[in-house]
Design a protein around this motif. Structure first.
Motif, PDB file in Angstrom:
ATOM      1  N   ASP A  72       8.893  -4.269  -4.700  1.00 30.54           N
ATOM      2  CA  ASP A  72       8.561  -3.166  -5.606  1.00 30.54           C
ATOM      3  C   ASP A  72       8.094  -1.934  -4.851  1.00 30.54           C
ATOM      4  OD1 ASP A  72       9.102  -4.594  -7.936  1.00 30.54           O
ATOM      5  OD2 ASP A  72       7.081  -5.437  -8.009  1.00 30.54           O
ATOM      6  N   THR A  73       8.298  -0.796  -5.487  1.00 24.96           N
ATOM      7  CA  THR A  73       7.719   0.449  -4.971  1.00 24.96           C
ATOM      8  C   THR A  73       6.327   0.591  -5.581  1.00 24.96           C
ATOM      9  OG1 THR A  73       8.743   1.692  -6.756  1.00 24.96           O
ATOM     10  CG2 THR A  73       9.953   1.604  -4.662  1.00 24.96           C
ATOM     11  N   ILE A  74       5.599   1.550  -5.098  1.00 23.92           N
ATOM     12  CA  ILE A  74       4.241   1.798  -5.587  1.00 23.92           C
ATOM     13  C   ILE A  74       4.342   2.647  -6.847  1.00 23.92           C
ATOM     14  CG2 ILE A  74       2.001   2.809  -5.037  1.00 23.92           C
ATOM     15  CD1 ILE A  74       2.912   2.516  -2.016  1.00 23.92           C
ATOM     16  N   ASP A  75       3.743   2.153  -7.893  1.00 25.80           N
ATOM     17  CA  ASP A  75       3.759   2.871  -9.166  1.00 25.80           C
ATOM     18  C   ASP A  75       2.330   3.314  -9.486  1.00 25.80           C
ATOM     19  OD1 ASP A  75       4.566   3.952 -11.550  1.00 25.80           O
ATOM     20  OD2 ASP A  75       4.547   2.042 -12.631  1.00 25.80           O
ATOM     21  N   ILE A  76       1.995   4.496  -8.980  1.00 20.30           N
ATOM     22  CA  ILE A  76       0.626   4.999  -9.131  1.00 20.30           C
ATOM     23  C   ILE A  76       0.690   6.524  -9.152  1.00 20.30           C
ATOM     24  CG2 ILE A  76       0.078   5.113  -6.675  1.00 20.30           C
ATOM     25  CD1 ILE A  76      -2.610   3.769  -7.337  1.00 20.30           C
ATOM     26  N   ASP A  77      -0.284   7.138  -9.768  1.00 20.77           N
ATOM     27  CA  ASP A  77      -0.267   8.602  -9.867  1.00 20.77           C
ATOM     28  C   ASP A  77      -0.480   9.258  -8.505  1.00 20.77           C
ATOM     29  OD1 ASP A  77      -3.362   9.390  -9.679  1.00 20.77           O
ATOM     30  OD2 ASP A  77      -3.176   7.597 -10.955  1.00 20.77           O
ATOM     31  N   GLU A  84      -3.551   4.208  -1.749  1.00 15.97           N
ATOM     32  CA  GLU A  84      -2.695   3.015  -1.771  1.00 15.97           C
ATOM     33  C   GLU A  84      -1.878   2.904  -0.482  1.00 15.97           C
ATOM     34  OE1 GLU A  84      -1.419  -0.539  -3.552  1.00 15.97           O
ATOM     35  OE2 GLU A  84      -3.089   0.785  -4.023  1.00 15.97           O
ATOM     36  N   TYR A  85      -1.339   4.038  -0.011  1.00 13.18           N
ATOM     37  CA  TYR A  85      -0.610   4.038   1.259  1.00 13.18           C
ATOM     38  C   TYR A  85      -1.503   3.520   2.385  1.00 13.18           C
ATOM     39  CZ  TYR A  85       3.149   7.118  -0.585  1.00 13.18           C
ATOM     40  OH  TYR A  85       4.198   7.666  -1.278  1.00 13.18           O
ATOM     41  N   LYS A  86      -2.710   4.046   2.470  1.00 19.13           N
ATOM     42  CA  LYS A  86      -3.640   3.627   3.544  1.00 19.13           C
ATOM     43  C   LYS A  86      -3.934   2.144   3.454  1.00 19.13           C
ATOM     44  CE  LYS A  86      -6.029   7.985   4.258  1.00 19.13           C
ATOM     45  NZ  LYS A  86      -7.241   8.770   4.048  1.00 19.13           N
ATOM     46  N   LYS A  87      -4.202   1.676   2.243  1.00 16.79           N
ATOM     47  CA  LYS A  87      -4.525   0.260   2.039  1.00 16.79           C
ATOM     48  C   LYS A  87      -3.362  -0.626   2.500  1.00 16.79           C
ATOM     49  CE  LYS A  87      -4.529  -1.757  -2.018  1.00 16.79           C
ATOM     50  NZ  LYS A  87      -4.786  -2.056  -3.425  1.00 16.79           N
ATOM     51  N   LEU A  88      -2.155  -0.288   2.077  1.00 22.04           N
ATOM     52  CA  LEU A  88      -0.980  -1.081   2.453  1.00 22.04           C
ATOM     53  C   LEU A  88      -0.691  -0.980   3.950  1.00 22.04           C
ATOM     54  CD1 LEU A  88       1.374  -0.224  -0.548  1.00 22.04           C
ATOM     55  CD2 LEU A  88       0.152  -2.371  -0.156  1.00 22.04           C
ATOM     56  N   LEU A  89      -0.834   0.219   4.500  1.00 20.26           N
ATOM     57  CA  LEU A  89      -0.583   0.419   5.925  1.00 20.26           C
ATOM     58  C   LEU A  89      -1.553  -0.404   6.767  1.00 20.26           C
ATOM     59  CD1 LEU A  89       1.324   2.172   7.707  1.00 20.26           C
ATOM     60  CD2 LEU A  89      -0.557   3.789   7.888  1.00 20.26           C
ATOM     61  N   ASN A  90      -2.803  -0.458   6.345  1.00 22.85           N
ATOM     62  CA  ASN A  90      -3.815  -1.193   7.109  1.00 22.85           C
ATOM     63  C   ASN A  90      -3.575  -2.701   7.125  1.00 22.85           C
ATOM     64  OD1 ASN A  90      -5.229   0.990   8.088  1.00 22.85           O
ATOM     65  ND2 ASN A  90      -6.547   1.108   6.296  1.00 22.85           N
ATOM     66  N   LYS A 102      10.003   2.386   1.059  1.00 22.75           N
ATOM     67  CA  LYS A 102      10.805   2.565  -0.157  1.00 22.75           C
ATOM     68  C   LYS A 102      10.198   3.634  -1.064  1.00 22.75           C
ATOM     69  CE  LYS A 102      12.638  -0.888  -2.422  1.00 22.75           C
ATOM     70  NZ  LYS A 102      12.887  -2.199  -3.082  1.00 22.75           N
ATOM     71  N   THR A 103       8.894   3.572  -1.266  1.00 17.69           N
ATOM     72  CA  THR A 103       8.232   4.520  -2.165  1.00 17.69           C
ATOM     73  C   THR A 103       8.336   5.944  -1.652  1.00 17.69           C
ATOM     74  OG1 THR A 103       6.665   2.811  -2.873  1.00 17.69           O
ATOM     75  CG2 THR A 103       6.040   5.111  -3.293  1.00 17.69           C
ATOM     76  N   TYR A 125       3.428   9.035   6.033  1.00 20.17           N
ATOM     77  CA  TYR A 125       3.305   7.594   5.803  1.00 20.17           C
ATOM     78  C   TYR A 125       4.649   6.881   5.984  1.00 20.17           C
ATOM     79  CZ  TYR A 125      -1.560   7.878   4.585  1.00 20.17           C
ATOM     80  OH  TYR A 125      -2.913   8.069   4.666  1.00 20.17           O
ATOM     81  N   PHE A 126       5.726   7.547   5.624  1.00 16.98           N
ATOM     82  CA  PHE A 126       7.071   7.009   5.840  1.00 16.98           C
ATOM     83  C   PHE A 126       7.284   6.767   7.338  1.00 16.98           C
ATOM     84  CE2 PHE A 126      11.600   7.768   6.782  1.00 16.98           C
ATOM     85  CZ  PHE A 126      12.203   6.847   5.945  1.00 16.98           C
ATOM     86  N   GLU A 127       6.965   7.770   8.155  1.00 15.22           N
ATOM     87  CA  GLU A 127       7.162   7.662   9.607  1.00 15.22           C
ATOM     88  C   GLU A 127       6.278   6.587  10.221  1.00 15.22           C
ATOM     89  OE1 GLU A 127       6.662  11.673  11.044  1.00 15.22           O
ATOM     90  OE2 GLU A 127       8.613  12.299  10.238  1.00 15.22           O
ATOM     91  N   LEU A 128       5.024   6.511   9.789  1.00 21.34           N
ATOM     92  CA  LEU A 128       4.123   5.470  10.318  1.00 21.34           C
ATOM     93  C   LEU A 128       4.621   4.073   9.948  1.00 21.34           C
ATOM     94  CD1 LEU A 128       0.536   6.901   9.680  1.00 21.34           C
ATOM     95  CD2 LEU A 128       1.542   6.312  11.893  1.00 21.34           C
ATOM     96  N   ALA A 129       4.985   3.889   8.690  1.00 20.96           N
ATOM     97  CA  ALA A 129       5.454   2.567   8.249  1.00 20.96           C
ATOM     98  C   ALA A 129       6.724   2.177   8.987  1.00 20.96           C
ATOM     99  CB  ALA A 129       5.680   2.570   6.739  1.00 20.96           C
TER     100      ALA A 129
END
Length: 163
Positions: A72-77, A84-90, A102-103, A125-129
């Motif tokens: 799934d992609t991230i569905d958040i405002d 959310e990006y930071k949390k997932l990246l960590n 994807k998001t 965040y795309f580049e870091l991931a």
């Protein structure tokens, strides 16, 4: 315990074990790590660190490629998406890195389609991931970063065409 020459993931960075220092500080054994992304950097990390994990296996890479269309992609405002990006990246897990890729990709494509400028936040965040994911997989597949990226994209496209 890992050996000199092994590749591991420390936090999110793929690193090579260059040396093992026994009883280095307060009778604790340490790995001397060299991040793949910066060979000038040397990190002394206790052997017992919980921030070290094995590289993904080749079987897991193949499973992951099959799962990518279903992650799934991230569905958040917009206001909360960076958190959310930071949390997932960590977490540094391949699945969460793919979720970010994807998001951010889809968000930026949507902006471009609407003749808007892409978001620096999404681009960063795309580049870091991508960096963390493809660096790890490139070591496992023994390919360059770009070849790994192209390989995964091609394999996902094959998977999608079979559906």
């Amino acid at each position: 315990m890992y050996k000199v020459g092994d590749y591991i993931v420390y936090l999110k960075e793929v690193s090579k074990i260059k040396e093992i220092k026994e009883n280095f500080i307060k009778d604790v054994n340490y790995y001397v790590l060299e991040p793949v992304s910066d060979s000038s950097l040397k990190l002394n990390i206790p052997v017992s660190s919980n921030s070290i994990r094995n590289l993904i296996t080749i079987d897991k890479v193949n499973e992951l490629i099959k799962e990518i269309p279903f992650i799934d992609t991230i569905d958040i405002d917009d206001k909360n998406i960076e958190f959310e990006y930071k949390k997932l990246l960590n977490t540094g897990t391949p699945e969460n890195l793919i979720k970010i890729i994807k998001t951010t990709y889809l968000r930026n494509q949507d902006r471009l389609n609407n003749k808007k400028k892409i978001s620096d936040k999404d681009r960063n965040y795309f580049e870091l991931a991508e960096k963390y994911l493809y660096t790890e997989i490139s070591i496992v597949l023994n390919k360059s970063f770009e070849d790994t990226k192209n390989y995964i994209i091609n394999e996902v496209e094959k998977e999608l065409s079979h559906e």
